[in-house]
Design a protein around this motif. Structure first.
Motif, PDB file in Angstrom:
ATOM      1  N   ARG A  26       0.820  -1.208   0.000  1.00  0.00           N
ATOM      2  CA  ARG A  26       0.000   0.000   0.000  1.00  0.00           C
ATOM      3  C   ARG A  26       0.859   1.265   0.000  1.00  0.00           C
ATOM      4  NH1 ARG A  26      -3.588  -3.557   2.910  1.00  0.00           N
ATOM      5  NH2 ARG A  26      -2.628  -3.174   4.941  1.00  0.00           N
ATOM      6  N   LEU A  27       2.153   1.098   0.274  1.00  0.00           N
ATOM      7  CA  LEU A  27       3.092   2.232   0.242  1.00  0.00           C
ATOM      8  C   LEU A  27       3.995   2.174  -0.994  1.00  0.00           C
ATOM      9  CD1 LEU A  27       4.259   2.179   3.991  1.00  0.00           C
ATOM     10  CD2 LEU A  27       2.466   3.603   2.966  1.00  0.00           C
ATOM     11  N   ALA A  28       3.650   1.333  -1.944  1.00  0.00           N
ATOM     12  CA  ALA A  28       4.503   1.110  -3.113  1.00  0.00           C
ATOM     13  C   ALA A  28       4.855   2.429  -3.804  1.00  0.00           C
ATOM     14  CB  ALA A  28       3.812   0.173  -4.100  1.00  0.00           C
ATOM     15  N   GLY A  29       6.156   2.569  -4.098  1.00  0.00           N
ATOM     16  CA  GLY A  29       6.641   3.758  -4.800  1.00  0.00           C
ATOM     17  C   GLY A  29       7.009   4.904  -3.892  1.00  0.00           C
ATOM     18  N   GLN A  30       6.618   4.853  -2.623  1.00  0.00           N
ATOM     19  CA  GLN A  30       6.925   5.947  -1.708  1.00  0.00           C
ATOM     20  C   GLN A  30       8.369   5.840  -1.200  1.00  0.00           C
ATOM     21  OE1 GLN A  30       4.043   7.016   1.325  1.00  0.00           O
ATOM     22  NE2 GLN A  30       2.400   5.934   0.229  1.00  0.00           N
ATOM     23  N   SER A  31       8.938   7.007  -0.900  1.00  0.00           N
ATOM     24  CA  SER A  31      10.297   7.088  -0.363  1.00  0.00           C
ATOM     25  C   SER A  31      10.270   7.682   1.039  1.00  0.00           C
ATOM     26  CB  SER A  31      11.180   7.945  -1.273  1.00  0.00           C
ATOM     27  OG  SER A  31      11.287   7.378  -2.563  1.00  0.00           O
ATOM     28  N   PHE A  32      11.228   7.265   1.851  1.00  0.00           N
ATOM     29  CA  PHE A  32      11.335   7.742   3.227  1.00  0.00           C
ATOM     30  C   PHE A  32      12.786   8.100   3.519  1.00  0.00           C
ATOM     31  CE2 PHE A  32       7.739   4.947   2.879  1.00  0.00           C
ATOM     32  CZ  PHE A  32       6.738   5.557   3.613  1.00  0.00           C
ATOM     33  N   ASP A  33      12.968   9.135   4.333  1.00  0.00           N
ATOM     34  CA  ASP A  33      14.337   9.558   4.673  1.00  0.00           C
ATOM     35  C   ASP A  33      15.035   8.525   5.544  1.00  0.00           C
ATOM     36  OD1 ASP A  33      14.097  11.909   3.241  1.00  0.00           O
ATOM     37  OD2 ASP A  33      13.396  13.067   4.973  1.00  0.00           O
ATOM     38  N   HIS A  34      14.262   7.862   6.394  1.00  0.00           N
ATOM     39  CA  HIS A  34      14.828   6.879   7.323  1.00  0.00           C
ATOM     40  C   HIS A  34      13.876   5.700   7.433  1.00  0.00           C
ATOM     41  CE1 HIS A  34      17.399  10.232   8.439  1.00  0.00           C
ATOM     42  NE2 HIS A  34      16.300  10.936   8.738  1.00  0.00           N
ATOM     43  N   ILE A  35      14.414   4.527   7.668  1.00  0.00           N
ATOM     44  CA  ILE A  35      13.581   3.338   7.718  1.00  0.00           C
ATOM     45  C   ILE A  35      12.598   3.359   8.877  1.00  0.00           C
ATOM     46  CG2 ILE A  35      15.197   1.931   9.121  1.00  0.00           C
ATOM     47  CD1 ILE A  35      14.472  -0.412   7.218  1.00  0.00           C
ATOM     48  N   GLN A  36      12.972   4.009   9.984  1.00  0.00           N
ATOM     49  CA  GLN A  36      12.055   4.055  11.115  1.00  0.00           C
ATOM     50  C   GLN A  36      10.911   5.059  10.905  1.00  0.00           C
ATOM     51  OE1 GLN A  36      15.182   5.122  11.068  1.00  0.00           O
ATOM     52  NE2 GLN A  36      15.685   6.439  12.803  1.00  0.00           N
ATOM     53  N   ASP A  37      10.972   5.837   9.794  1.00  0.00           N
ATOM     54  CA  ASP A  37       9.889   6.757   9.475  1.00  0.00           C
ATOM     55  C   ASP A  37       8.686   6.049   8.844  1.00  0.00           C
ATOM     56  OD1 ASP A  37      11.479   8.818  10.369  1.00  0.00           O
ATOM     57  OD2 ASP A  37      12.165   9.406   8.362  1.00  0.00           O
ATOM     58  N   ILE A  38       8.874   4.818   8.434  1.00  0.00           N
ATOM     59  CA  ILE A  38       7.803   4.082   7.760  1.00  0.00           C
ATOM     60  C   ILE A  38       6.728   3.696   8.772  1.00  0.00           C
ATOM     61  CG2 ILE A  38       7.218   2.046   6.407  1.00  0.00           C
ATOM     62  CD1 ILE A  38      10.131   2.015   5.437  1.00  0.00           C
ATOM     63  N   GLN A  39       5.519   4.148   8.540  1.00  0.00           N
ATOM     64  CA  GLN A  39       4.391   3.839   9.424  1.00  0.00           C
ATOM     65  C   GLN A  39       3.394   2.962   8.657  1.00  0.00           C
ATOM     66  OE1 GLN A  39       4.288   4.735  12.656  1.00  0.00           O
ATOM     67  NE2 GLN A  39       6.284   5.717  12.420  1.00  0.00           N
ATOM     68  N   LEU A  40       3.153   1.777   9.151  1.00  0.00           N
ATOM     69  CA  LEU A  40       2.254   0.853   8.472  1.00  0.00           C
ATOM     70  C   LEU A  40       0.814   0.935   8.977  1.00  0.00           C
ATOM     71  CD1 LEU A  40       4.465  -2.345   8.167  1.00  0.00           C
ATOM     72  CD2 LEU A  40       4.176  -0.468   6.548  1.00  0.00           C
ATOM     73  N   GLY A  41       0.574   1.714   9.995  1.00  0.00           N
ATOM     74  CA  GLY A  41      -0.779   1.824  10.530  1.00  0.00           C
ATOM     75  C   GLY A  41      -1.107   0.631  11.414  1.00  0.00           C
ATOM     76  N   THR A  42      -2.353   0.538  11.815  1.00  0.00           N
ATOM     77  CA  THR A  42      -2.782  -0.539  12.720  1.00  0.00           C
ATOM     78  C   THR A  42      -3.351  -1.697  11.938  1.00  0.00           C
ATOM     79  OG1 THR A  42      -4.926   0.536  12.967  1.00  0.00           O
ATOM     80  CG2 THR A  42      -3.225   1.064  14.591  1.00  0.00           C
TER      81      THR A  42
END
Length: 326
Positions: free
Chosen positions: A310-326
């Motif tokens: 569901r986050l395909a194609g998105q970029s993040f500055d840091h791996i811990q910034d990735i939020q997958l939700g509940t």
């Protein structure tokens, strides 16, 4: 007859080591620590470690991809066969009066804890009279297959989808090696490789992945994260590098020699703490390169593959910034 698994007995330190009677910085309740001397390990020297490839040692648990019961590629978890209490006590008493464990006699049938029938020893484990021989620590390295419904290895299982034959992998991006990517990689492409499982419930999660409500676990192929500007294999220069370089905020280094030999250096070998600040892994940008549409899987499911898709194609500055939700 069971087939032997590739990899890997304990990787030796790149330097010769000695034991100090001080509390371990690595293992709780261990009243000694193993530290590196300034003398290069002859095995590393003979393997031309100075011309080897230096890679980041990740803080996780070792896994292995191989076929299972002669069928499809499968993820295997590390499980060392260890001595029972009586045998372990006898072994430690022997070591108190001997400089080497080579003359200690094991009874493989009686001295070791039982393991699942599907357990296989790792490649490199010596055999005597058809029985695997323990290493210098009294352990027999090996593997067990990770089943879909496994409770003991549920975090391993969350990083694979056997129906689609894929693994959830963190690796350098194919277009830009400075950027990491999270991708669904066919298990067939990982056959006979070892990987490190890192994540929320592994080794106190030094990389800050996921959360208690939404655990995240990823597989990283061993050797994938090369150190860009490694220091020479010299004690003082390595110590300075670990102290001064941002890229040195890693658990350690594993050198991959051209002849296949692996040697390592852990921060604890130098008397340094881990983790110590922000791990270098957390400073690298990450892109999500994964689509369930390609895999023909249900994007509405609650597993990790669907969440990352569901986050395909998105970029993040840091791996811990990735939020997958509940």
């Amino acid at each position: 007859m069971r087939r032997l698994a590739a990899v890997q007995q304990k990787v030796p330190c790149v330097f010769l080591t000695e034991v100090k009677e001080e509390p371990s910085r690595k293992r709780h309740l261990q009243h000694f620590q193993v530290v590196a001397t300034e003398k290069l390990n002859p095995r590393a020297e003979a393997s031309h470690v100075h011309s080897s490839i230096a890679t980041e040692k990740l803080d996780g648990t070792c896994c292995y991809v191989s076929s299972y019961q002669g069928k499809q590629p499968w993820l295997w978890a590390r499980l060392d066969r260890k001595p029972n209490k009586q045998a372990d006590k006898r072994f430690k008493k022997f070591l108190q009066s001997h400089t080497s464990c080579k003359d200690f006699t094991w009874n493989i049938e009686e001295d070791f804890k039982s393991v699942p029938e599907c357990w296989i020893p790792a490649l490199g484990v010596q055999h005597q009279n058809g029985q695997p021989v323990p290493d210098d620590n009294g352990h027999i390295p090996g593997w067990v297959p990770v089943e879909k419904s496994s409770k003991q290895y549920c975090w391993h299982a969350s990083a694979v989808n056997y129906d689609a034959g894929v693994a959830l992998v963190l690796r350098p991006n194919t277009d830009n090696g400075d950027v990491l990517e999270i991708a669904a990689v066919p298990l067939s492409e990982l056959l006979e490789q070892t990987l490190e499982l890192i994540g929320t419930n592994i080794n106190a999660n030094p990389y800050g992945l996921g959360s208690k409500k939404r655990p995240v676990h990823l597989l990283v192929p061993h050797g994938a994260l090369q150190i860009r500007n490694p220091p020479p294999v010299n004690y003082s220069q390595l110590l300075r590098w670990f102290h001064d370089c941002e890229e040195a905020e890693v658990e350690g280094i594993v050198w991959h020699c051209l002849n296949g030999t692996l040697v390592k250096l852990h921060r604890h070998h130098l008397g340094l703490n881990w983790p110590n600040g922000a791990p270098f892994l957390n400073t690298r940008p990450v892109v999500i390169s994964l689509s369930l549409a390609v895999l023909d899987l249900d994007i509405s499911s609650q597993d990790l593959f669907a969440a990352f898709s569901r986050l395909a194609g998105q970029s993040f500055d840091h791996i811990q910034d990735i939020q997958l939700g509940t």
